[in-house]
Design a protein around this motif. Structure first.
Motif, PDB file in Angstrom:
ATOM      1  N   GLU A 166      57.821  26.000  -0.821  1.00 19.17           N
ATOM      2  CA  GLU A 166      58.774  26.723  -1.567  1.00 19.17           C
ATOM      3  C   GLU A 166      59.908  27.584  -0.898  1.00 19.17           C
ATOM      4  OE1 GLU A 166      56.735  29.588  -4.299  1.00 19.17           O
ATOM      5  OE2 GLU A 166      58.689  30.382  -4.959  1.00 19.17           O
ATOM      6  N   VAL A 167      61.304  27.462  -1.334  1.00 21.65           N
ATOM      7  CA  VAL A 167      62.175  28.064  -0.555  1.00 21.65           C
ATOM      8  C   VAL A 167      62.399  29.472  -1.072  1.00 21.65           C
ATOM      9  CG1 VAL A 167      64.821  27.989  -0.372  1.00 21.65           C
ATOM     10  CG2 VAL A 167      63.366  25.876  -0.048  1.00 21.65           C
ATOM     11  N   ARG A 168      62.334  30.661  -0.593  1.00 22.28           N
ATOM     12  CA  ARG A 168      62.574  31.743  -0.940  1.00 22.28           C
ATOM     13  C   ARG A 168      63.866  32.642  -0.675  1.00 22.28           C
ATOM     14  NH1 ARG A 168      58.689  34.605  -3.603  1.00 22.28           N
ATOM     15  NH2 ARG A 168      60.478  35.164  -4.417  1.00 22.28           N
ATOM     16  N   ARG A 169      64.741  32.001   0.247  1.00 22.15           N
ATOM     17  CA  ARG A 169      65.947  32.298   0.899  1.00 22.15           C
ATOM     18  C   ARG A 169      67.049  31.313   1.097  1.00 22.15           C
ATOM     19  NH1 ARG A 169      65.254  36.740   5.545  1.00 22.15           N
ATOM     20  NH2 ARG A 169      63.208  35.509   5.896  1.00 22.15           N
ATOM     21  N   GLU A 223      73.390  35.891   2.451  1.00 20.82           N
ATOM     22  CA  GLU A 223      72.055  35.244   2.146  1.00 20.82           C
ATOM     23  C   GLU A 223      71.563  35.872   0.757  1.00 20.82           C
ATOM     24  OE1 GLU A 223      69.432  35.436   5.677  1.00 20.82           O
ATOM     25  OE2 GLU A 223      68.152  36.430   4.420  1.00 20.82           O
ATOM     26  N   LEU A 224      70.972  34.811   0.007  1.00 19.12           N
ATOM     27  CA  LEU A 224      70.221  35.130  -1.419  1.00 19.12           C
ATOM     28  C   LEU A 224      69.190  34.832  -1.502  1.00 19.12           C
ATOM     29  CD1 LEU A 224      71.540  34.955  -4.392  1.00 19.12           C
ATOM     30  CD2 LEU A 224      71.082  32.701  -4.114  1.00 19.12           C
ATOM     31  N   ARG A 225      68.246  35.883  -2.091  1.00 16.73           N
ATOM     32  CA  ARG A 225      66.882  35.509  -2.317  1.00 16.73           C
ATOM     33  C   ARG A 225      66.579  35.020  -3.423  1.00 16.73           C
ATOM     34  NH1 ARG A 225      63.144  37.793   0.413  1.00 16.73           N
ATOM     35  NH2 ARG A 225      61.627  37.153  -0.996  1.00 16.73           N
ATOM     36  N   VAL A 226      65.868  33.942  -3.555  1.00 12.47           N
ATOM     37  CA  VAL A 226      65.604  32.934  -4.568  1.00 12.47           C
ATOM     38  C   VAL A 226      64.551  33.479  -5.244  1.00 12.47           C
ATOM     39  CG1 VAL A 226      65.485  30.677  -5.127  1.00 12.47           C
ATOM     40  CG2 VAL A 226      66.645  31.211  -2.957  1.00 12.47           C
ATOM     41  N   ILE A 283      63.471  26.931  -6.115  1.00  7.87           N
ATOM     42  CA  ILE A 283      63.777  25.666  -5.452  1.00  7.87           C
ATOM     43  C   ILE A 283      62.792  25.356  -4.459  1.00  7.87           C
ATOM     44  CG2 ILE A 283      65.223  24.671  -3.741  1.00  7.87           C
ATOM     45  CD1 ILE A 283      67.449  26.853  -4.179  1.00  7.87           C
ATOM     46  N   LEU A 284      62.280  24.124  -4.640  1.00  8.28           N
ATOM     47  CA  LEU A 284      61.225  23.573  -3.800  1.00  8.28           C
ATOM     48  C   LEU A 284      61.710  22.529  -2.949  1.00  8.28           C
ATOM     49  CD1 LEU A 284      58.684  23.314  -6.682  1.00  8.28           C
ATOM     50  CD2 LEU A 284      58.680  25.094  -4.742  1.00  8.28           C
ATOM     51  N   THR A 285      61.110  22.177  -1.919  1.00  9.98           N
ATOM     52  CA  THR A 285      61.404  21.085  -1.087  1.00  9.98           C
ATOM     53  C   THR A 285      60.184  20.082  -0.827  1.00  9.98           C
ATOM     54  OG1 THR A 285      61.044  21.714   0.957  1.00  9.98           O
ATOM     55  CG2 THR A 285      63.276  21.953  -0.003  1.00  9.98           C
ATOM     56  N   ALA A 336      64.822  29.911   6.006  1.00 11.06           N
ATOM     57  CA  ALA A 336      65.605  30.026   4.772  1.00 11.06           C
ATOM     58  C   ALA A 336      66.441  28.216   4.812  1.00 11.06           C
ATOM     59  CB  ALA A 336      66.696  30.888   5.077  1.00 11.06           C
ATOM     60  N   MET A 337      66.407  28.347   3.383  1.00 13.80           N
ATOM     61  CA  MET A 337      67.422  27.035   3.168  1.00 13.80           C
ATOM     62  C   MET A 337      68.989  27.195   3.656  1.00 13.80           C
ATOM     63  SD  MET A 337      68.058  25.314  -0.384  1.00 13.80           S
ATOM     64  CE  MET A 337      67.050  23.643  -0.168  1.00 13.80           C
ATOM     65  N   GLU A 338      69.410  26.345   4.586  1.00 12.46           N
ATOM     66  CA  GLU A 338      70.778  26.609   5.018  1.00 12.46           C
ATOM     67  C   GLU A 338      71.779  25.831   4.502  1.00 12.46           C
ATOM     68  OE1 GLU A 338      70.979  26.891   9.336  1.00 12.46           O
ATOM     69  OE2 GLU A 338      69.067  28.294   9.480  1.00 12.46           O
ATOM     70  N   ILE A 339      72.958  26.092   4.275  1.00 11.89           N
ATOM     71  CA  ILE A 339      74.063  25.442   3.745  1.00 11.89           C
ATOM     72  C   ILE A 339      75.308  26.056   4.367  1.00 11.89           C
ATOM     73  CG2 ILE A 339      75.594  25.127   1.613  1.00 11.89           C
ATOM     74  CD1 ILE A 339      73.035  25.253  -0.156  1.00 11.89           C
ATOM     75  N   HIS A 340      75.772  25.133   5.264  1.00 16.86           N
ATOM     76  CA  HIS A 340      76.770  25.272   6.066  1.00 16.86           C
ATOM     77  C   HIS A 340      78.195  24.581   5.429  1.00 16.86           C
ATOM     78  CE1 HIS A 340      74.181  26.416   9.616  1.00 16.86           C
ATOM     79  NE2 HIS A 340      73.352  26.198   8.609  1.00 16.86           N
TER      80      HIS A 340
END
Ligand code: FAD
Length: 382
Positions: free
Chosen positions: A68-71, A82-85, A90-92, A182-186
């Motif tokens: 589970e992704v929380r951030r 940064e965003l708290r989910v 969102i899961l991976t 966290a899940m990172e988006i660049h």
């Protein structure tokens, strides 16, 4: 071998199509070229709406398949947000595991699975499709091409291909044992896409994608340059690459007794690259429709084209326009990003499926117009 429906490809689209049709009593043969479970290069991000869609079909996947992704951390040149989910948004996962679980569900529903059966060619026979595979000839009244971006069904029957400006190329490292918080988006690593670092249950997936038409260097060089910016990455395994189609463009995806679903049809959301949800949705719709035609409630599969044009296309197209707006002038988009919550809205939409893409596009256009004068004034005063 004979069946009512031959589904080519046992990815998410194919497994969901086979499950939907078999549940409705259709005699289904699911053909897969690889031995199962098979590896699929993918970030493996799965959104809540996907799991809700599957649950609606009676498919409840065990939580142990997911992380589970929380951030979500979004990085743009010179800034970071940064965003708290919300929980369960969102899961991976790993696609070999997810897709295999879906294939098992299709089998439980009554579909027959033939692995290591590569489809070589499809021809029209008398009142049926003749599907030539490495494990023999199959005759089927209906045919669904769920065989991914390089679909042989599409090439044999539909006669179109993705031009380079409607096709992305993506590359990834699957890094075992790397733990990310966290899940990172660049942003800033591609002209019409982004780079990512997704936490997974047993490590992380680091990747980058770019439009094929805008790729001047090799995708692995681009990936290596991105990886060099990640302070926590000490060494990298062998990279892999895979094409990814761009959705939001109207294409022919149905004939009377054949249809395309998932990547074969180009159903990938162009801003985020989310394809799993659209593969599941299009597969389910195509599989269900075959059942309805056999029950005499629908004449042929052309209703699938109407569904895709009226339900799928508008969502994908809104995200395509949003992508064009966002990537057209990245420094303006980044300015917007720093000053408004539009892009946080994009991430939230991806996370929870809300707000809907068309509303998001409207908000983005209105916010852009509001911020344009300030942006231009700042630029001119420099
Ligand atoms: C690097 C990368 C990262 C991605 N990250 C994400 C993400 O995080 N989240 C997300 O939602 N989407 C992501 N996507 C998109 C997503 O992976 C696809 O949209 C999704 O896999 C589509 O599923 P599918 O079932 O249509 O096709 P596929 O998963 O490609 O399945 C097609 C199947 O058909 C089989 N096949 C092919 N040809 C034949 C043949 N001739 N005969 C028999 N079988 C055949 C293949 O072996 C395969 O099993 C990513 C894509 C890439 C490339």
């Amino acid at each position: 071998m004979r069946c009512e429906l031959a589904v080519v490809g046992a990815g998410v689209a194919g497994a969901c199509a086979a499950h939907a049709a078999a549940t409705r009593g259709v005699k289904v043969l699911l053909l897969e070229k690889e031995a199962l479970p098979r590896y699929k290069l993918c970030g493996g991000a799965v959104t809540r709406k996907t799991l809700e869609l599957l649950a609606g079909e009676g498919i409840r996947l065990p939580r142990r398949l997911f992380h589970e992704v929380r951030r979500v951390r979004v990085k743009i040149p010179g800034a970071e947000r940064e965003l708290r989910v919300p929980e369960n948004s969102i899961l991976t996962t790993y696609r070999d595991i997810l897709d295999h679980a879906l294939v098992r569900e299709a089998e439980r529903a009554g579909a027959e699975v033939l692995e290591k059966a590569r489809v070589k060619e499809v021809r029209r026979g008398q009142g049926c499709w003749r599907v030539s595979t490495t494990r023999g000839e199959v005759e089927a009244r209906f045919l669904l091409g769920c065989d991914g971006v390089s679909s042989v069904v599409r090439r044999s029957l539909f006669g179109w291909r993705f031009p380079p400006d409607e096709l992305g190329v993506a590359a990834e490292y699957e890094v075992e044992g790397l733990s990310l918080d966290a899940m990172e988006i660049h942003f800033g690593h591609a002209s019409f896409s982004y780079a990512w670092a997704f936490p997974k249950r047993e490590g992380a997936t680091i990747g980058v994608a770019e439009l094929a038409s805008r790729l001047e260097e090799g995708i692995f060089d681009r990936l290596e340059r991105f990886a060099a910016t990640l302070p926590y990455l000490r060494s990298t395994p062998k990279p892999r690459s895979h094409p990814i189609p761009m959705g939001g463009i109207r294409r022919r995806v149905a004939l009377g007794e054949a249809a395309l679903a998932g990547d074969a049809a180009g159903f990938v959301e162009p801003l985020s690259g989310e394809g799993t949800y659209y593969a599941a949705l299009s597969g389910i719709m195509a599989g269900k429709l075959v059942g309805r035609v056999l029950e005499g409630r629908e004449e042929n599969l052309l209703a699938y084209q109407r569904f895709c044009d009226s339900q799928l296309l508008p969502q994908l197209r809104a995200m395509l326009y949003l992508g064009r707006l966002f990537y057209f002038k990245p420094d303006f988009s980044y300015h917007l990003f720093e000053n408004t919550d539009v892009l946080i809205g994009v991430i939230a939409a991806l996370a929870g499926g809300e707000p809907p893409p068309r509303l998001l596009l409207r908000q983005a256009i209105l916010t852009s117009l509001r911020h344009l004068p300030g942006y231009l004034a700042r630029k001119l005063s420099r």
